[in-house]
Design an enzyme around this catalytic site. Structure first.
Site, short mmCIF file in Angstrom:
data_model
loop_
_atom_site.label_atom_id
_atom_site.label_comp_id
_atom_site.label_asym_id
_atom_site.label_seq_id
_atom_site.Cartn_x
_atom_site.Cartn_y
_atom_site.Cartn_z
N ARG A 146 0.84 -1.19 0.00
CA ARG A 146 0.00 0.00 0.00
C ARG A 146 0.89 1.25 0.00
O ARG A 146 2.03 1.21 0.45
CB ARG A 146 -0.91 0.01 1.22
CG ARG A 146 -1.86 -1.18 1.32
CD ARG A 146 -2.63 -1.15 2.63
NE ARG A 146 -3.55 -2.29 2.75
CZ ARG A 146 -3.24 -3.45 3.33
NH1 ARG A 146 -2.02 -3.62 3.85
NH2 ARG A 146 -4.13 -4.42 3.39
N LYS A 170 -1.85 -3.10 7.91
CA LYS A 170 -3.00 -2.70 8.72
C LYS A 170 -3.04 -3.48 10.03
O LYS A 170 -2.73 -4.66 10.05
CB LYS A 170 -4.29 -2.93 7.94
CG LYS A 170 -4.52 -1.93 6.80
CD LYS A 170 -5.89 -2.14 6.18
CE LYS A 170 -6.18 -1.09 5.12
NZ LYS A 170 -7.51 -1.25 4.51
N HIS A 240 -3.78 2.83 -5.31
CA HIS A 240 -3.43 1.41 -5.22
C HIS A 240 -3.33 0.72 -6.58
O HIS A 240 -3.36 -0.51 -6.65
CB HIS A 240 -4.47 0.67 -4.37
CG HIS A 240 -4.35 0.94 -2.91
ND1 HIS A 240 -3.25 1.57 -2.36
CD2 HIS A 240 -5.18 0.67 -1.86
CE1 HIS A 240 -3.42 1.67 -1.05
NE2 HIS A 240 -4.57 1.13 -0.73
N ARG A 243 -0.66 -1.82 -6.77
CA ARG A 243 -1.00 -2.95 -5.89
C ARG A 243 -1.98 -3.88 -6.61
O ARG A 243 -1.83 -5.10 -6.60
CB ARG A 243 -1.59 -2.40 -4.59
CG ARG A 243 -2.07 -3.47 -3.60
CD ARG A 243 -2.47 -2.75 -2.30
NE ARG A 243 -3.19 -3.60 -1.38
CZ ARG A 243 -2.63 -4.41 -0.49
NH1 ARG A 243 -1.30 -4.52 -0.47
NH2 ARG A 243 -3.34 -5.13 0.34
N HIS A 266 -3.75 -9.48 3.28
CA HIS A 266 -5.20 -9.54 3.49
C HIS A 266 -5.51 -10.52 4.62
O HIS A 266 -5.01 -11.66 4.63
CB HIS A 266 -5.92 -10.02 2.22
CG HIS A 266 -5.99 -8.98 1.16
ND1 HIS A 266 -6.21 -9.28 -0.17
CD2 HIS A 266 -5.88 -7.63 1.21
CE1 HIS A 266 -6.23 -8.17 -0.88
NE2 HIS A 266 -6.03 -7.15 -0.07
N TYR A 275 -9.30 -10.30 -7.23
CA TYR A 275 -8.27 -10.21 -8.26
C TYR A 275 -8.25 -11.42 -9.20
O TYR A 275 -7.39 -11.51 -10.07
CB TYR A 275 -6.89 -10.07 -7.61
CG TYR A 275 -6.73 -8.79 -6.83
CD1 TYR A 275 -6.65 -7.57 -7.48
CD2 TYR A 275 -6.68 -8.81 -5.45
CE1 TYR A 275 -6.51 -6.39 -6.77
CE2 TYR A 275 -6.55 -7.63 -4.73
CZ TYR A 275 -6.46 -6.43 -5.39
OH TYR A 275 -6.33 -5.28 -4.67
#
Length: 294
Positions: A146, A170, A240, A243, A266, A275
């Site tokens: 990110r 995160k 992003h 990414r 994730h 994706y």
């Protein structure tokens, strides 16, 4: 703002360890909600009801907010009310059993290989800024990190000899991501030729701005847009996009979903599954190659 909101935001920061950006998003959503309660319902949070939450969602829809934004606000309210009920600051969780607006999963915008090459090659390597910017773009595409994660990289996060970088994502979750030979070479050039000129005494961040301080995520976002224009890329450019391109290109070439999930950081594999869409030309070539009447 309502005192209950401040307690909740402190909880997210101290006990849950959520990032500053996530907390700012929660603050914004809850500020809108408490403002709505005060102006329209004439109530405090402790006196609010399920109907107030529904009215707020309809109010946001009337304002023209998209479904994704309304759903995000509802998710914030659910967590907020669960916290209040658990702390016995309200009698019950009034957000229970409220249906969320249907979320259509949008396939993210991605660059094809030619566009990625043009973007990464756009910086001028004859200038110090160009050397730094090429290294940044190479790292972003090589790792799928990110924008905020790249901005937060420190020198100690880089292991160029092994070809890996340590990333703090995160929720302060740490992951290790391969860099690849081109990114390693580009970062090495930056560390040798440019960073020593920029670094002030004690600077530990990997990527620095002209003042010798940590480069900001806003600056990185502007950098991507500037080079996309220079590369004459017509697609919508969002922070992003590299990414998204990283994940899409890996999956198109046979990478397994779990590995891509790990590299992206994730928590839930369902987030990574978005994706699994494929390039139409690539899909057509697969069909032509393997279908008996292709």
């Amino acid at each position: 703002m309502d005192k209950h909101v401040e307690l909740f935001l402190d909880y997210l920061s101290v006990e849950r360890g959520l990032s500053k950006n996530t907390i700012l998003a929660y603050r914004s959503d809850l500020k809108d909600y408490t403002g709505f309660l005060e102006a329209v319902s004439k109530k405090s949070v402790s006196a609010s009801s399920r109907e107030d939450i529904r009215d707020f969602m309809l109010h946001q829809k009337d304002k023209g907010l998209c479904v994704n934004s309304i759903s995000r606000a509802l998710a914030a309210l659910r967590m907020f009310y669960r916290f209040l009920a658990r702390e016995k600051l309200i009698k019950s969780d009034v957000s229970s059993y409220i249906d969320s607006p249907k979320l259509w999963k949008k396939i993210p915008d991605v660059l094809n290989l030619d566009e990625v090459e043009r973007l990464i090659e756009a910086p001028d390597l004859n200038t110090p800024q160009g050397v730094r910017d090429r290294a940044i773009l190479e790292v972003m595409y090589a790792t799928g990190m990110r924008v905020s994660e790249v901005a937060g990289l420190r020198l100690t996060d880089l292991n160029a000899d092994v070809g890996f970088v340590r990333c703090l994502g995160k929720g302060k979750k740490e992951r290790i991501v391969p860099l690849g030979t081109k990114a390693v070479a580009s970062v090495a050039r930056y560390l040798e030729k440019v960073r020593p000129r920029l670094a002030k005494s004690g600077a530990q961040e990997l990527f620095l701005n002209r003042s010798g301080r940590r480069i900001s995520r806003v600056s990185l976002w502007k950098l991507i847009k500037r080079y996309a224009r220079k590369a004459r890329i017509k697609k919508p450019i969002r922070p992003h996009i590299l990414r998204h391109s990283f994940a899409t290109h890996l999956l198109e070439r046979g990478a397994d979903l779990r590995s891509v999930q790990e590299m992206l950081g994730h928590a839930n594999i369902s987030t990574t599954q978005i994706y699994t869409h494929v390039n139409k030309d690539w899909l057509r070539s697969i069909h032509k190659t393997y279908h008996p009447r292709g």
